[in-house]
Write a protein that holds these residues in place. Structure first.
Motif, mmCIF file in Angstrom:
data_model
loop_
_atom_site.group_PDB
_atom_site.id
_atom_site.type_symbol
_atom_site.label_atom_id
_atom_site.label_comp_id
_atom_site.label_asym_id
_atom_site.label_seq_id
_atom_site.Cartn_x
_atom_site.Cartn_y
_atom_site.Cartn_z
ATOM 1 N N ILE A 149 0.884 -1.170 0.211
ATOM 2 C CA ILE A 149 0.040 0.198 -0.166
ATOM 3 C C ILE A 149 0.927 1.348 0.008
ATOM 4 C CG2 ILE A 149 -1.669 1.170 1.412
ATOM 5 C CD1 ILE A 149 -2.944 -1.290 2.240
ATOM 6 N N GLY A 150 1.739 1.209 0.870
ATOM 7 C CA GLY A 150 2.858 2.379 0.844
ATOM 8 C C GLY A 150 3.440 2.678 -0.295
ATOM 9 N N LEU A 151 3.959 1.466 -1.138
ATOM 10 C CA LEU A 151 4.820 1.505 -2.403
ATOM 11 C C LEU A 151 3.824 2.162 -3.308
ATOM 12 C CD1 LEU A 151 6.800 -1.654 -2.385
ATOM 13 C CD2 LEU A 151 7.650 0.798 -1.985
ATOM 14 N N LEU A 152 2.425 1.776 -3.323
ATOM 15 C CA LEU A 152 1.334 2.124 -4.251
ATOM 16 C C LEU A 152 1.271 3.844 -4.124
ATOM 17 C CD1 LEU A 152 -1.149 -0.848 -4.228
ATOM 18 C CD2 LEU A 152 0.168 -0.028 -6.140
ATOM 19 N N VAL A 153 1.339 4.182 -3.205
ATOM 20 C CA VAL A 153 0.976 5.432 -2.602
ATOM 21 C C VAL A 153 2.174 6.304 -3.353
ATOM 22 C CG1 VAL A 153 0.878 7.202 -0.976
ATOM 23 C CG2 VAL A 153 -0.604 5.431 -0.746
ATOM 24 N N LEU A 154 3.587 5.815 -3.053
ATOM 25 C CA LEU A 154 4.541 6.511 -3.518
ATOM 26 C C LEU A 154 4.561 6.506 -5.307
ATOM 27 C CD1 LEU A 154 7.339 5.029 -1.199
ATOM 28 C CD2 LEU A 154 6.530 7.511 -1.273
ATOM 29 N N HIS A 155 4.170 5.377 -5.693
ATOM 30 C CA HIS A 155 4.317 5.257 -6.992
ATOM 31 C C HIS A 155 3.178 6.153 -7.849
ATOM 32 C CE1 HIS A 155 4.457 3.241 -11.019
ATOM 33 N NE2 HIS A 155 3.261 2.989 -11.010
ATOM 34 N N VAL A 156 1.938 6.305 -7.270
ATOM 35 C CA VAL A 156 0.964 7.083 -7.916
ATOM 36 C C VAL A 156 1.521 8.509 -7.605
ATOM 37 C CG1 VAL A 156 -1.283 7.952 -7.698
ATOM 38 C CG2 VAL A 156 -0.627 5.584 -7.573
ATOM 39 N N ALA A 157 1.827 9.005 -6.355
ATOM 40 C CA ALA A 157 2.173 10.220 -6.045
ATOM 41 C C ALA A 157 3.550 10.807 -6.957
ATOM 42 C CB ALA A 157 2.660 10.689 -4.391
ATOM 43 N N GLY A 158 4.487 9.756 -7.257
ATOM 44 C CA GLY A 158 5.623 10.311 -7.987
ATOM 45 C C GLY A 158 5.073 10.566 -9.395
ATOM 46 N N ALA A 159 4.131 9.684 -9.747
ATOM 47 C CA ALA A 159 3.906 9.640 -11.414
ATOM 48 C C ALA A 159 2.987 11.122 -11.300
ATOM 49 C CB ALA A 159 2.865 8.753 -11.773
ATOM 50 N N ILE A 160 2.073 11.421 -10.295
ATOM 51 C CA ILE A 160 1.387 12.741 -10.461
ATOM 52 C C ILE A 160 2.169 13.826 -10.445
ATOM 53 C CG2 ILE A 160 -0.250 14.122 -9.165
ATOM 54 C CD1 ILE A 160 -1.914 11.486 -8.654
ATOM 55 N N LYS A 161 3.341 13.820 -9.439
ATOM 56 C CA LYS A 161 4.228 15.009 -9.424
ATOM 57 C C LYS A 161 4.783 15.315 -10.538
ATOM 58 C CE LYS A 161 8.302 16.706 -8.176
ATOM 59 N NZ LYS A 161 9.780 16.890 -8.849
ATOM 60 N N HIS A 162 5.323 14.047 -11.149
ATOM 61 C CA HIS A 162 6.157 14.405 -12.548
ATOM 62 C C HIS A 162 5.431 14.887 -13.787
ATOM 63 C CE1 HIS A 162 10.003 13.190 -10.779
ATOM 64 N NE2 HIS A 162 9.298 12.194 -10.345
ATOM 65 N N GLU A 163 4.014 14.731 -13.592
ATOM 66 C CA GLU A 163 2.967 15.021 -14.614
ATOM 67 C C GLU A 163 2.784 16.401 -14.661
ATOM 68 O OE1 GLU A 163 1.406 14.366 -18.245
ATOM 69 O OE2 GLU A 163 2.555 12.814 -17.027
ATOM 70 N N PHE A 164 2.490 17.081 -13.278
ATOM 71 C CA PHE A 164 2.165 18.405 -13.317
ATOM 72 C C PHE A 164 2.846 19.302 -12.461
ATOM 73 C CE2 PHE A 164 -1.459 15.306 -12.932
ATOM 74 C CZ PHE A 164 -2.451 15.893 -14.034
ATOM 75 N N ALA A 165 4.282 18.993 -12.371
ATOM 76 C CA ALA A 165 5.185 19.906 -11.774
ATOM 77 C C ALA A 165 6.138 20.453 -12.592
ATOM 78 C CB ALA A 165 6.114 19.024 -10.584
ATOM 79 N N GLY A 166 5.835 20.775 -13.906
ATOM 80 C CA GLY A 166 6.665 21.288 -14.974
ATOM 81 C C GLY A 166 7.747 20.368 -15.454
ATOM 82 N N GLU A 167 7.674 19.142 -15.287
ATOM 83 C CA GLU A 167 8.813 18.177 -15.766
ATOM 84 C C GLU A 167 8.189 17.424 -17.102
ATOM 85 O OE1 GLU A 167 10.923 17.535 -11.383
ATOM 86 O OE2 GLU A 167 9.399 15.800 -12.327
ATOM 87 N N GLU A 168 9.112 16.820 -17.592
ATOM 88 C CA GLU A 168 8.784 15.848 -18.426
ATOM 89 C C GLU A 168 7.771 14.998 -17.917
ATOM 90 O OE1 GLU A 168 10.679 12.751 -21.607
ATOM 91 O OE2 GLU A 168 11.864 14.524 -20.828
ATOM 92 N N GLY A 169 6.416 14.682 -18.223
ATOM 93 C CA GLY A 169 5.641 13.718 -17.753
ATOM 94 C C GLY A 169 5.879 12.251 -18.070
ATOM 95 N N VAL A 170 5.368 11.470 -17.082
ATOM 96 C CA VAL A 170 5.375 10.156 -17.429
ATOM 97 C C VAL A 170 4.038 9.255 -17.707
ATOM 98 C CG1 VAL A 170 7.460 9.641 -16.467
ATOM 99 C CG2 VAL A 170 5.655 9.431 -14.763
ATOM 100 N N LEU A 171 2.989 9.826 -17.276
ATOM 101 C CA LEU A 171 1.639 9.254 -17.354
ATOM 102 C C LEU A 171 1.352 9.023 -18.437
ATOM 103 C CD1 LEU A 171 -0.568 11.249 -14.804
ATOM 104 C CD2 LEU A 171 0.176 8.943 -14.552
ATOM 105 N N LYS A 172 1.562 9.799 -19.623
ATOM 106 C CA LYS A 172 1.022 9.370 -21.021
ATOM 107 C C LYS A 172 1.630 8.431 -21.632
ATOM 108 C CE LYS A 172 3.100 13.229 -22.503
ATOM 109 N NZ LYS A 172 3.637 13.927 -21.337
ATOM 110 N N ARG A 173 2.890 7.907 -20.901
ATOM 111 C CA ARG A 173 3.428 6.606 -21.377
ATOM 112 C C ARG A 173 2.699 5.399 -20.795
ATOM 113 N NH1 ARG A 173 9.751 7.180 -20.196
ATOM 114 N NH2 ARG A 173 8.810 7.362 -18.248
ATOM 115 N N MET A 174 1.811 5.489 -20.163
ATOM 116 C CA MET A 174 1.146 4.118 -19.610
ATOM 117 C C MET A 174 -0.469 4.321 -19.529
ATOM 118 S SD MET A 174 1.751 1.313 -18.172
ATOM 119 C CE MET A 174 3.490 1.157 -17.673
#
Length: 406
Positions: free
Chosen positions: A152-177
Motif C-alpha cells: 500500500i505504501g509503495l502504491l502511494v509513492l508510485h502514484v504520487a511520483g507519477a502525478i508529481k512529474h506530470e504536473f510539476a513542470g517536468e517531462e511527464g510519465v503518465l502519457k506513456r502508461m
C-alpha cells in the motif's frame, strides 16, 4: 511541459500494468472484508494466484521489452527512488501471492483452493510437513499481513511520483502508461517481442501447477493400505457378505445426500455404488442389504464441495476409498418399513434408523428411503469445522430406486 522523444510502454505492458493494479486494489479491499465469508476467502485466493501468474508474465515481458527511460529532467535521487519503488512492487507482486499460498499450505484447516470455483489448486508440496505448525503459520501470516501494508505504501509513492512529474513542470510519465489517452500526440510504442515466451511461459507454469491435483488423484486411485486405528478409535469389522435375491436397476436408482453450508442447502449424489439386496417381505428377519460406495464418486454442483469431500478430514479418499452401509433389523410400520442402517466409514461405524416405502408390483420393487447421520460421529470435517459453524452436523441420505426379483 517539454516535448519528449521517449517511447510509450508497449500495449501489452500497459494492459498488464492496469490489470494487475486493479486486481491488487481489489485484493486490498477484499482482505479487509472477507472474515467469516468462505466465498470471499476463495475469491481472495483465486485473485492472488491470478496476480502471481500475471506478474510472472509481466516480468518476462519487461525483460524482453525494456521500459522507456525516465525523463531526462528528473533528478538523480528521484530516478533512484522511482527505480526502487518499481523493484519493490515487482518483488511484492510475486512475494505476496507466494506468502498467501504458503499460508494456506501450512494451515491446519484443510480447506481446498478452487480458483474461481472451477480449477483445483494444490498446496505447496514442500510445506506438507509444516501443516498445522502454529509458529511457521503465524510467521507467514505476519509477513503476509505486513507485506500488504508495504505494498500500500509503495502504491502511494508510485502514484504520487507519477502525478508529481506530470504536473510539476517536468517531462511527464503518465502519457506513456495510460492506454489511448493521448492518441496521436503520444510518442510511438516500441516494437514488441517475446509474446509467446512471456505468456506461454506463465501459461505453462499455471498448467503444470493446476495439473498436480489431477495427477495426484489418478495415482491416488491405487489400492492404499488402510492405517491402523488410532487411540480411542476402533477398527470397524468388514460387513459379512449376503446372498441377494433382487437385482438393482442402477439406471433407475440413486443415492443422494444433502445438508446445509453457510445457511444454504446443498445436495449431491454418489455416481457409483453397488448393492446386494436380500429382502423377503414375508420373512423380514431373514432380510439384509449391503451397499458399497466408492467415496471418491461423491459429486455436487460445486467443485469446492467435491474437492473438500475428497480431502483427509472428510472422506479421506486416498486412505479410505470406499464406505459400506448394511441394512438390518427390518420392521413393518403403518406407512412402510424401517431398518437399521449401519454406516462404516474411515474406521468408524455409526447406526441410524432408515425409514422407507416399498411398492412391489409383481417382481419389480420401487423404494424411497431416508436416513440422517451426524457427521461429528463419523469424524467428518472435525478439523476445520468442529462446532458446525459452516456445515451443519446433520447430513440426510436419500435412497430411491428399483430392483427386480431374481
Amino acid at each position: 511541459m517539454s516535448a519528449t522523444n521517449t517511447s510509450r510502454y508497449t500495449a501489452v505492458a500497459i494492459a498488464l500494468h492496469w490489470a494487475i493494479a486493479i486486481l491488487i486494489l481489489f485484493m486490498i479491499w477484499l482482505g479487509w472484508n472477507m472474515d467469516d465469508n468462505e466465498s470471499r476467502y476463495q475469491l481472495h485466493k483465486s485473485i492472488g494466484i491470478s496476480i502471481l501468474i500475471l506478474s510472472v508474465a509481466r516480468v518476462l515481458w519487461r525483460l524482453m521489452n525494456p521500459p522507456p527511460p525516465l525523463p531526462a529532467d528528473m533528478k538523480p535521487l528521484e530516478k533512484k527512488a522511482s527505480h526502487w519503488v518499481h523493484m519493490g512492487l515487482y518483488i511484492l507482486m510475486i512475494a505476496m501471492p507466494l506468502l498467501g499460498w504458503a499460508l494456506v499450505s501450512t494451515s491446519e484447516f484443510r480447506v481446498p483452493t478452487v480458483l474461481f470455483g472451477a480449477i483445483s489448486w494444490p498446496n505447496l508440496p514442500f510445506l506438507d510437513g509444516l501443516r498445522g505448525n502454529d509458529i511457521v503459520h503465524a510467521i507467514l501470516g505476519t509477513l503476509h499481513s505486513k507485506g500488504a501494508w508495504v505494498i500500500i505504501g509503495l502504491l502511494v509513492l508510485h502514484v504520487a511520483g507519477a502525478i508529481k512529474h506530470e504536473f510539476a513542470g517536468e517531462e511527464g510519465v503518465l502519457k506513456r502508461m495510460i492506454p489511448g489517452l493521448f492518441g496521436s500526440t503520444a510518442p510511438p510504442q516500441p516494437p514488441a517481442r517475446g509474446f509467446l515466451v512471456a505468456f506461454g511461459g506463465s501459461a505453462l507454469l499455471f498448467a503444470l501447477i493446476a495439473a498436480a491435483p489431477l495427477i495426484s488423484r489418478s495415482t491416488g486411485n491405487a489400492t492404499v493400505p488402510v492405517p491402523p486405528a488410532s487411540e480411542g478409535e476402533t477398527q470397524a469389522a468388514a460387513p459379512a457378505a449376503i446372498a441377494p435375491n433382487w437385482v438393482v436397476d442402477y439406471d433407475a436408482s440413486e443415492i443422494s445426500f444433502s445438508g446445509v453450508h453457510e445457511g444454504n442447502d446443498f445436495t449431491g449424489t454418489f455416481k457409483d455404488w453397488s448393492a446386494d439386496v436380500a429382502f423377503y417381505p414375508d420373512d423380514l428377519a431373514k432380510s439384509a442389504v449391503l451397499v458399497t460406495v466408492p467415496t471418491g464418486t461423491a459429486a455436487t454442483p460445486k467443485k469446492l464441495y467435491n474437492d473438500s469431500l475428497r480431502a483427509p478430514e472428510w472422506f479421506d479418499v486416498k486412505n479410505h476409498p470406499s464406505a459400506t452401509v448394511r441394512l438390518s433389523d427390518f420392521a413393518k410400520t403403518d406407512t412402510g418399513y424401517t431398518a437399521t442402517a449401519t454406516l462404516q466409514l474411515k474406521q468408524r461405524s455409526v447406526s441410524t434408523p432408515l425409514a422407507f416405502t416399498l411398492d412391489i408390483n409383481g417382481d419389480v420393487a420401487t423404494l424411497n428411503g431416508e436416513a440422517t447421520f451426524d457427521r461429528k460421529e463419523l469424524d467428518l470435517g472435525q478439523t476445520s469445522d468442529p462446532n458446525a459453524q459452516w456445515v451443519k452436523d446433520a447430513v440426510t441420505v436419500t435412497v430411491t430406486g428399483q430392483a427386480t426379483r431374481k
